[in-house]
Every structure is written in C-alpha cells, then in structure tokens.
Design an enzyme around this catalytic site. Structure first.
Site, short mmCIF file in Angstrom:
data_model
loop_
_atom_site.label_atom_id
_atom_site.label_comp_id
_atom_site.label_asym_id
_atom_site.label_seq_id
_atom_site.Cartn_x
_atom_site.Cartn_y
_atom_site.Cartn_z
CG ASP A 144 -21.74 0.08 -6.02
OD1 ASP A 144 -20.53 -0.17 -6.91
OD2 ASP A 144 -22.67 -0.51 -5.69
CB CYS A 161 -22.16 1.04 -9.58
SG CYS A 161 -23.68 1.66 -11.01
CB THR A 192 -25.96 -2.11 -14.19
OG1 THR A 192 -26.91 -1.29 -13.46
CG2 THR A 192 -26.80 -4.10 -13.50
CG HIS A 240 -23.14 14.23 -30.77
ND1 HIS A 240 -23.92 13.55 -31.93
CD2 HIS A 240 -22.33 15.47 -31.52
CE1 HIS A 240 -23.90 14.08 -33.24
NE2 HIS A 240 -22.55 14.38 -33.20
CG HIS A 246 -24.17 18.50 -30.95
ND1 HIS A 246 -25.17 17.58 -31.15
CD2 HIS A 246 -23.68 18.50 -31.88
CE1 HIS A 246 -24.86 16.83 -32.18
NE2 HIS A 246 -23.77 17.58 -32.36
C1 RB5 Z 1 -24.65 -3.98 -6.17
O1 RB5 Z 1 -25.03 -5.28 -6.05
C2 RB5 Z 1 -25.72 -3.29 -7.08
O2 RB5 Z 1 -27.21 -2.77 -7.21
C3 RB5 Z 1 -25.28 -2.09 -7.71
O3 RB5 Z 1 -23.77 -1.75 -8.39
C4 RB5 Z 1 -25.48 -1.18 -9.57
O4 RB5 Z 1 -25.57 -2.34 -10.21
C5 RB5 Z 1 -26.77 -0.87 -9.34
O5 RB5 Z 1 -28.01 -0.25 -9.99
#
Ligand code: RB5
Length: 149
Positions: free
Chosen positions: A8, A65, A67, A98, A133
């Site tokens: 994203d 993304c 996080t 694993h 595994h």
């Molecule tokens: C975008 O602002 C953020 O929410 C997205 O990149 C991600 O971290 C969502 O889990």
C-alpha cells in the site's frame, strides 16, 4: 524463481528498496502495485498477491504495508498461503525452516531498508526443513479443508 510483490502507500518506499535485493538474488517479480504514495487500501493489493500464491500461479509473494499487520491478516485468509510478518532475520529464517512460509510480509514503517534487505536475503535463501514440520503443515491444510467446505 518468480514472485508477486505488492504494497500500500505505506510500503512503496520499502518495496522500491528491496527490488534491487531481489535482482541480486536472481528473483524475478511481478509488481501488482501500488506505486505511488497516494492513500490506498491494503486489502486491495494484499488480495492480488495472496490470490496468485494461493492458486499456485506464482510460487511466493512479498507484501509491504505500514506495520505489516493488515497485509498479514489479508494474506492468511487465503488457502495455501502461509504469510509471515518478519521484522528481523530470526523470524525470516524460522518462517522458512519451520513454517515453509510462502509469503513474506514486511513492516514498511517499522524497520529500515538495511534490515529489510537482510530479511529478504535470509528469507529467500533459507530452505524448508521438512520432517516434523511437514506434519504440522499437513494439519494446517486439514484445518483449511474443513473450514473452506
Ligand atoms: C496505512 O496507514 C496503514 O494502516 C497500513 O499500511 C497498515 O499498517 C495496516 O495494517
């Protein structure tokens, strides 16, 4: 190996940082986007990569993304996808040894480019260990078959 890669807006910078590493590793990629920092919804891009891996059209995927959490949630909804959110090389190594992870998720806003490069190198060069595994992966597949009826 040919992979699919997607992100994203929060993952664009890191996606661009890791493509030279993929090239160095001899990994070819199909980029499903996004390619600008204009705000988009991560499920739209997570779905594209996860679908390609889930259907077997493409062997592995990489998603980025902010996080890594949103992309992980999306990707792991798809049968046959074993997505691993990795913020350091230990998880990258173990997810291959694993879990035979077939989709790497990176937290674009939580690690630097150097760390991401090390994670990518580790993840693509570590084999699955098999043995006990494999038995555990078979159990995951059995759960999927039950739930996806
Ligand atoms: C975008 O602002 C953020 O929410 C997205 O990149 C991600 O971290 C969502 O889990």
């Amino acid at each position: 190996m040919k992979i699919a890669i997607g992100c994203d807006h929060a993952g664009v910078a890191m996606k661009n940082e890791i493509t030279p590493v993929l090239k160095e590793l001899g990994v070819e990629w199909e980029d499903v986007g996004t390619n600008t920092e204009e705000s988009v919804d991560y499920p739209d891009f997570g779905e594209k990569v996860a679908e390609l891996v889930s259907s077997g059209k493409i062997e592995r995927g990489v998603l980025v993304c902010g996080t890594g959490i949103g992309m992980s949630i999306v990707a792991n909804k798809f049968p046959n996808v074993r997505a691993a959110l990795c913020g350091e090389t230990y998880s990258a190594k173990m997810s291959r040894l694993h879990n035979d992870a077939n989709l790497l998720v990176l937290p674009g806003r939580n690690i630097d480019g150097q760390t991401a490069a090390e994670i990518v190198k580790t993840w693509f060069t570590t084999p699955f260990e098999g043995g006990r595994h494999q038995r555990r992966l078979d159990k995951i597949r059995a759960i999927e078959s039950r739930l996806c009826k």
